[in-house]
Design a protein around this motif. Structure first.
Motif, PDB file in Angstrom:
ATOM      1  N   PRO A 149     -28.160  39.379  53.769  1.00  0.00           N
ATOM      2  CA  PRO A 149     -28.726  38.130  54.310  1.00  0.00           C
ATOM      3  C   PRO A 149     -29.980  37.686  53.558  1.00  0.00           C
ATOM      4  N   ASP A 150     -30.790  38.640  53.116  1.00  0.00           N
ATOM      5  CA  ASP A 150     -31.995  38.286  52.357  1.00  0.00           C
ATOM      6  C   ASP A 150     -31.636  37.715  50.991  1.00  0.00           C
ATOM      7  N   LEU A 151     -30.619  38.296  50.365  1.00  0.00           N
ATOM      8  CA  LEU A 151     -30.172  37.785  49.076  1.00  0.00           C
ATOM      9  C   LEU A 151     -29.647  36.359  49.212  1.00  0.00           C
ATOM     10  N   ILE A 152     -28.836  36.123  50.225  1.00  0.00           N
ATOM     11  CA  ILE A 152     -28.280  34.783  50.406  1.00  0.00           C
ATOM     12  C   ILE A 152     -29.390  33.781  50.728  1.00  0.00           C
ATOM     13  N   GLN A 153     -30.400  34.199  51.458  1.00  0.00           N
ATOM     14  CA  GLN A 153     -31.532  33.308  51.716  1.00  0.00           C
ATOM     15  C   GLN A 153     -32.200  32.893  50.409  1.00  0.00           C
ATOM     16  N   ARG A 154     -32.339  33.831  49.494  1.00  0.00           N
ATOM     17  CA  ARG A 154     -32.932  33.502  48.197  1.00  0.00           C
ATOM     18  C   ARG A 154     -32.004  32.618  47.368  1.00  0.00           C
ATOM     19  N   VAL A 155     -30.723  32.870  47.464  1.00  0.00           N
ATOM     20  CA  VAL A 155     -29.744  31.996  46.791  1.00  0.00           C
ATOM     21  C   VAL A 155     -29.916  30.563  47.284  1.00  0.00           C
ATOM     22  N   HIS A 156     -30.041  30.401  48.590  1.00  0.00           N
ATOM     23  CA  HIS A 156     -30.247  29.070  49.170  1.00  0.00           C
ATOM     24  C   HIS A 156     -31.536  28.442  48.633  1.00  0.00           C
ATOM     25  N   GLN A 157     -32.581  29.237  48.518  1.00  0.00           N
ATOM     26  CA  GLN A 157     -33.851  28.707  48.016  1.00  0.00           C
ATOM     27  C   GLN A 157     -33.733  28.254  46.565  1.00  0.00           C
ATOM     28  N   VAL A 158     -33.032  29.044  45.757  1.00  0.00           N
ATOM     29  CA  VAL A 158     -32.870  28.676  44.348  1.00  0.00           C
ATOM     30  C   VAL A 158     -32.036  27.407  44.223  1.00  0.00           C
ATOM     31  N   SER A 159     -31.002  27.278  45.035  1.00  0.00           N
ATOM     32  CA  SER A 159     -30.235  26.033  45.057  1.00  0.00           C
ATOM     33  C   SER A 159     -31.126  24.867  45.424  1.00  0.00           C
ATOM     34  N   SER A 160     -31.990  25.082  46.409  1.00  0.00           N
ATOM     35  CA  SER A 160     -32.790  23.987  46.970  1.00  0.00           C
ATOM     36  C   SER A 160     -33.819  23.419  46.007  1.00  0.00           C
ATOM     37  N   ILE A 161     -34.108  24.109  44.921  1.00  0.00           N
ATOM     38  CA  ILE A 161     -35.023  23.541  43.937  1.00  0.00           C
ATOM     39  C   ILE A 161     -34.512  22.187  43.470  1.00  0.00           C
ATOM     40  N   THR A 162     -33.207  22.082  43.335  1.00  0.00           N
ATOM     41  CA  THR A 162     -32.608  20.803  42.909  1.00  0.00           C
ATOM     42  C   THR A 162     -31.633  20.242  43.945  1.00  0.00           C
ATOM     43  N   HIS A 163     -30.919  21.124  44.642  1.00  0.00           N
ATOM     44  CA  HIS A 163     -29.868  20.711  45.577  1.00  0.00           C
ATOM     45  C   HIS A 163     -30.121  21.403  46.914  1.00  0.00           C
ATOM     46  N   ALA A 164     -30.764  20.690  47.832  1.00  0.00           N
ATOM     47  CA  ALA A 164     -31.227  21.306  49.079  1.00  0.00           C
ATOM     48  C   ALA A 164     -30.336  21.027  50.278  1.00  0.00           C
ATOM     49  N   HIS A 165     -29.296  20.229  50.117  1.00  0.00           N
ATOM     50  CA  HIS A 165     -28.390  19.987  51.233  1.00  0.00           C
ATOM     51  C   HIS A 165     -27.679  21.298  51.587  1.00  0.00           C
ATOM     52  N   LEU A 166     -27.438  21.511  52.879  1.00  0.00           N
ATOM     53  CA  LEU A 166     -26.794  22.742  53.333  1.00  0.00           C
ATOM     54  C   LEU A 166     -25.478  22.999  52.604  1.00  0.00           C
ATOM     55  N   ARG A 167     -24.742  21.951  52.298  1.00  0.00           N
ATOM     56  CA  ARG A 167     -23.430  22.127  51.660  1.00  0.00           C
ATOM     57  C   ARG A 167     -23.567  22.755  50.283  1.00  0.00           C
ATOM     58  N   SER A 168     -24.537  22.303  49.521  1.00  0.00           N
ATOM     59  CA  SER A 168     -24.772  22.894  48.203  1.00  0.00           C
ATOM     60  C   SER A 168     -25.255  24.330  48.329  1.00  0.00           C
ATOM     61  N   GLN A 169     -26.150  24.577  49.277  1.00  0.00           N
ATOM     62  CA  GLN A 169     -26.628  25.938  49.492  1.00  0.00           C
ATOM     63  C   GLN A 169     -25.475  26.867  49.848  1.00  0.00           C
ATOM     64  N   MET A 170     -24.606  26.405  50.730  1.00  0.00           N
ATOM     65  CA  MET A 170     -23.488  27.240  51.173  1.00  0.00           C
ATOM     66  C   MET A 170     -22.475  27.478  50.061  1.00  0.00           C
ATOM     67  N   ALA A 171     -22.224  26.478  49.233  1.00  0.00           N
ATOM     68  CA  ALA A 171     -21.319  26.678  48.098  1.00  0.00           C
ATOM     69  C   ALA A 171     -21.848  27.786  47.194  1.00  0.00           C
ATOM     70  N   CYS A 172     -23.153  27.777  46.963  1.00  0.00           N
ATOM     71  CA  CYS A 172     -23.770  28.832  46.153  1.00  0.00           C
ATOM     72  C   CYS A 172     -23.649  30.185  46.838  1.00  0.00           C
ATOM     73  N   GLY A 173     -23.861  30.215  48.156  1.00  0.00           N
ATOM     74  CA  GLY A 173     -23.753  31.468  48.890  1.00  0.00           C
ATOM     75  C   GLY A 173     -22.356  32.052  48.850  1.00  0.00           C
ATOM     76  N   ILE A 174     -21.348  31.214  49.019  1.00  0.00           N
ATOM     77  CA  ILE A 174     -19.952  31.671  48.957  1.00  0.00           C
ATOM     78  C   ILE A 174     -19.640  32.245  47.576  1.00  0.00           C
ATOM     79  N   TYR A 175     -20.050  31.525  46.554  1.00  0.00           N
ATOM     80  CA  TYR A 175     -19.802  31.957  45.171  1.00  0.00           C
ATOM     81  C   TYR A 175     -20.456  33.304  44.892  1.00  0.00           C
ATOM     82  N   ILE A 176     -21.698  33.461  45.290  1.00  0.00           N
ATOM     83  CA  ILE A 176     -22.412  34.715  45.051  1.00  0.00           C
ATOM     84  C   ILE A 176     -21.792  35.854  45.848  1.00  0.00           C
TER      85      ILE A 176
END
Length: 321
Positions: A149-176
């Protein structure tokens, strides 16, 4: 350490080679690709760049990877992205020739408005291009050092630098989540199944539940059963995720995976980069055709980066906020 270094190199080169295969034919149609499929590394075309030239997909992947060599810092990652844009850092030939609109807008907010990296990314529904998914792979290498869960939270943060919508964050989380299973040694089908099962435990709760319908085809576990006609390959993040999982799941080699991605047409470089990251992790560097590797711009720098990133994960600073 050799195993970890080879995994890191396979991931980085997997992204980069796929990206470079797609650059010359970006924006071409699927019909064009079906009539004249890409079968090997070529050059010029869309951006008039020589063979082996990679795009912003790889540049930002390398920026993220290099930032992680010094530990996890959103400020440092954001600064690296800005340095790429402003100073042509981690470009193949000393010039930025491609950038997504959502990424460009976020970097302007970072540079000109001096907002924090957590506030710079686009949050509206139209800000769901694939610009964070295409560069997120290096975050997978944290999987042994952070709770999931901590790793995915960081994945979401890294996505959010440019793409902060939940959908983009979740796509990154699924991929990782799927990439982690590949790093653990699973085959593609098992990695897909276990990866989506694990991430669903996080996403089956607010605020993520509002976005689950957008990932229905990913979470039903049957991407590989879809016909090519059902797969879209534009720049929408969900389509890119689906396309990459489809290409990877319906192929039996690195080269087949990334060529299938390129020949879907449209956003060829990003579809192939995202596919190539997974295929690189699973099949390894030795599975990437040598003549493709020999043409990759700055290959020695990429090899050196992989070595530095692999070594850096021994340092305790990676566990710091």
């Amino acid at each position: 350490m050799e195993t970890r270094q080879s995994q890191v190199l396979a991931g980085l080169l997997g992204v980069c080679v796929g990206d470079a295969l797609g650059v010359p034919v970006e924006f071409t149609t699927r019909e064009e690709r079906l009539r004249s499929p890409v079968t090997t590394m070529q050059g010029y075309g869309t951006y008039n760049q020589p063979p082996g030239t990679w795009s912003d997909d790889s540049s930002l992947t390398f920026c993220l990877a290099e930032s992680l060599c010094q530990g996890f810092s959103l400020d440092a990652i954001a600064e690296s992205f800005c340095r790429w844009h402003d100073q042509d850092y981690w470009t193949p030939h000393g010039i930025v020739f491609d950038i997504g609109m959502t990424t460009a807008a976020a970097l302007r907010r970072l540079r000109w408005d001096h907002v924090s990296p957590l506030d710079s990314g686009g949050r509206d529904e139209r800000s769901n291009g694939n610009g964070s998914l295409m560069r997120i792979l290096p975050m997978a290498f944290y999987y042994k050092f952070l709770e999931f869960p901590d790793l995915i939270q960081r994945v979401h943060q890294v996505s959010s630098i440019t793409h902060a919508h939940l959908r983009s964050q979740m796509a990154c989380g699924i991929y990782i989540s799927i990439a982690i299973r590949l790093l653990e040694g699973d085959d593609p089908a098992t990695a897909y199944f276990k990866g989506i099962k694990r991430i669903q435990k996080l996403y089956n709760q607010p605020p993520y539940t509002s976005e689950l319908d957008n990932f229905a085809r990913v979470f039903n576990g049957e991407i590989a059963q879809l016909p090519m006609e059902a797969i879209q390959s534009g720049s929408y993040v969900v389509h890119t995720l689906e396309a990459a999982l489809w290409c990877f799941s319906t192929s039996t080699s690195y080269s087949q995976s990334v060529l299938k991605a390129v020949n879907l047409g449209s956003d060829t470089d990003t579809t192939a980069a995202v596919t190539g990251g997974l295929a690189g992790l699973y099949y390894g560097v030795e599975a990437i055709p040598q003549d493709w590797l020999d043409q990759i711009a700055r290959k020695d720098d990429i090899v050196d980066l992989a070595k530095r990133l692999a070594v850096s994960f021994k340092k305790s600073k990676h566990l710091e906020e």
